[in-house]
Design an enzyme around this catalytic site. Structure first.
Site, PDB file in Angstrom:
ATOM      1  N   PHE A 260       0.668  -1.097  -0.110  1.00 36.89           N
ATOM      2  CA  PHE A 260       0.200  -0.002   0.029  1.00 36.89           C
ATOM      3  C   PHE A 260       0.849   1.217   0.134  1.00 36.89           C
ATOM      4  O   PHE A 260       0.309   2.368  -0.501  1.00 36.89           O
ATOM      5  CB  PHE A 260      -1.018   0.057   1.108  1.00 36.89           C
ATOM      6  CG  PHE A 260      -0.415  -0.468   2.366  1.00 36.89           C
ATOM      7  CD1 PHE A 260       0.390   0.628   3.296  1.00 36.89           C
ATOM      8  CD2 PHE A 260      -0.518  -1.619   2.885  1.00 36.89           C
ATOM      9  CE1 PHE A 260       0.979   0.037   4.488  1.00 36.89           C
ATOM     10  CE2 PHE A 260      -0.234  -2.132   4.091  1.00 36.89           C
ATOM     11  CZ  PHE A 260       0.708  -1.209   4.961  1.00 36.89           C
TER      12      PHE A 260
ATOM     13  N   CYS B 181       1.316   2.897  -3.456  1.00 38.28           N
ATOM     14  CA  CYS B 181      -0.102   3.479  -4.049  1.00 38.28           C
ATOM     15  C   CYS B 181      -0.790   4.449  -3.588  1.00 38.28           C
ATOM     16  O   CYS B 181      -1.662   5.130  -3.887  1.00 38.28           O
ATOM     17  CB  CYS B 181      -0.819   2.369  -4.853  1.00 38.28           C
ATOM     18  SG  CYS B 181      -1.530   1.179  -3.556  1.00 38.28           S
ATOM     19  N   HIS B 182      -0.474   4.581  -2.023  1.00 31.74           N
ATOM     20  CA  HIS B 182      -1.265   5.529  -1.283  1.00 31.74           C
ATOM     21  C   HIS B 182      -0.416   6.339  -0.526  1.00 31.74           C
ATOM     22  O   HIS B 182      -0.010   5.742   0.826  1.00 31.74           O
ATOM     23  CB  HIS B 182      -2.224   4.578  -0.426  1.00 31.74           C
ATOM     24  CG  HIS B 182      -3.425   5.407   0.294  1.00 31.74           C
ATOM     25  ND1 HIS B 182      -2.975   5.857   1.657  1.00 31.74           N
ATOM     26  CD2 HIS B 182      -4.470   5.525   0.087  1.00 31.74           C
ATOM     27  CE1 HIS B 182      -3.908   6.514   2.196  1.00 31.74           C
ATOM     28  NE2 HIS B 182      -5.017   6.368   1.301  1.00 31.74           N
ATOM     29  N   PHE B 183       0.135   7.359  -0.693  1.00 29.02           N
ATOM     30  CA  PHE B 183      -0.160   7.916  -2.020  1.00 29.02           C
ATOM     31  C   PHE B 183       1.294   8.167  -2.511  1.00 29.02           C
ATOM     32  O   PHE B 183       2.257   8.147  -1.760  1.00 29.02           O
ATOM     33  CB  PHE B 183      -0.407   9.362  -1.603  1.00 29.02           C
ATOM     34  CG  PHE B 183      -1.892   9.612  -1.039  1.00 29.02           C
ATOM     35  CD1 PHE B 183      -3.076   9.424  -1.940  1.00 29.02           C
ATOM     36  CD2 PHE B 183      -1.939   9.466   0.365  1.00 29.02           C
ATOM     37  CE1 PHE B 183      -4.331   9.298  -1.209  1.00 29.02           C
ATOM     38  CE2 PHE B 183      -3.364   9.557   0.976  1.00 29.02           C
ATOM     39  CZ  PHE B 183      -4.443   9.375   0.146  1.00 29.02           C
TER      40      PHE B 183
ATOM     41  N   VAL C 228       1.560   6.435   3.056  1.00 32.99           N
ATOM     42  CA  VAL C 228       0.727   6.074   4.416  1.00 32.99           C
ATOM     43  C   VAL C 228      -0.086   5.081   4.357  1.00 32.99           C
ATOM     44  O   VAL C 228      -0.853   4.529   3.169  1.00 32.99           O
ATOM     45  CB  VAL C 228      -0.079   7.750   4.599  1.00 32.99           C
ATOM     46  CG1 VAL C 228      -1.099   7.686   3.844  1.00 32.99           C
ATOM     47  CG2 VAL C 228      -0.512   7.374   6.121  1.00 32.99           C
TER      48      VAL C 228
END
EC number: 4.2.1.59
Length: 171
Positions: free
Chosen positions: A66, A69-71, A76
């Protein structure tokens, strides 16, 4: 027979394959959605309400999926993954109690986010306090939970509700 009160990553992976509580019963999601590496304590007594508690952990490293891709440029852990982990653990508690059926999150009361999990963190700890277990036509647990990162509480959720269903055809 004495119930097991701690579970390793391999135990949790067995649960995700349906091997821990038996076919058709509570399963954890498979990686990448499995948000727990170990359950360090599970009990049908204790916790804030005296009805049961779980303590579980997730090891954090910058390579977790994650963060990419976040962010982009501001990595985070999504807060919803911490919330889902708490639902996962409430469902696990129902399976551990021997209640039959597949787990489904049914909602929650108030959820608060007041911190974040960044790639440099080391460990997330989940604390679940069982408020009530309903056994009958509907088998369901209601719990409060919190998420901490490296010892600092960052999320709380009240009234986490998870049920186990022997049939999800009309769900």
């Amino acid at each position: 027979m004495t119930k097991q009160h701690a579970f390793t990553r391999e135990d949790l992976l067995r649960c995700s394959r349906g091997e821990l509580f038996g076919p058709g019963n509570a399963q954890l999601p498979a990686p990448n959605m499995l948000m727990v590496d170990r359950i360090t304590h599970i009990s049908e007594e204790g916790g804030k309400y005296g009805k049961g508690e779980l303590v579980a952990e997730l090891d954090i490293n910058p390579d977790l999926w994650f963060f990419a891709c976040h962010f982009e440029g501001d990595p985070v852990m999504p807060g919803c993954l911490g919330l889902d982990a708490m639902w996962q653990l409430v469902g696990f508690f129902l399976g551990w109690q021997g209640l039959p059926g597949r787990g489904r999150a049914l909602g929650s009361g108030e959820v608060k986010f007041f911190g974040q999990v960044l790639p440099e963190a080391k460990k997330v700890t989940y604390n679940i306090h069982i408020k009530r277990v309903l056994k009958g036509k509907l088998n369901m647990a209601i719990a409060d939970g919190s998420v901490s990162v490296d010892g600092r509480e960052i999320y709380t959720a009240e009234g986490l509700r998870v049920g186990v269903f022997t049939s999800t055809d009309n769900f």
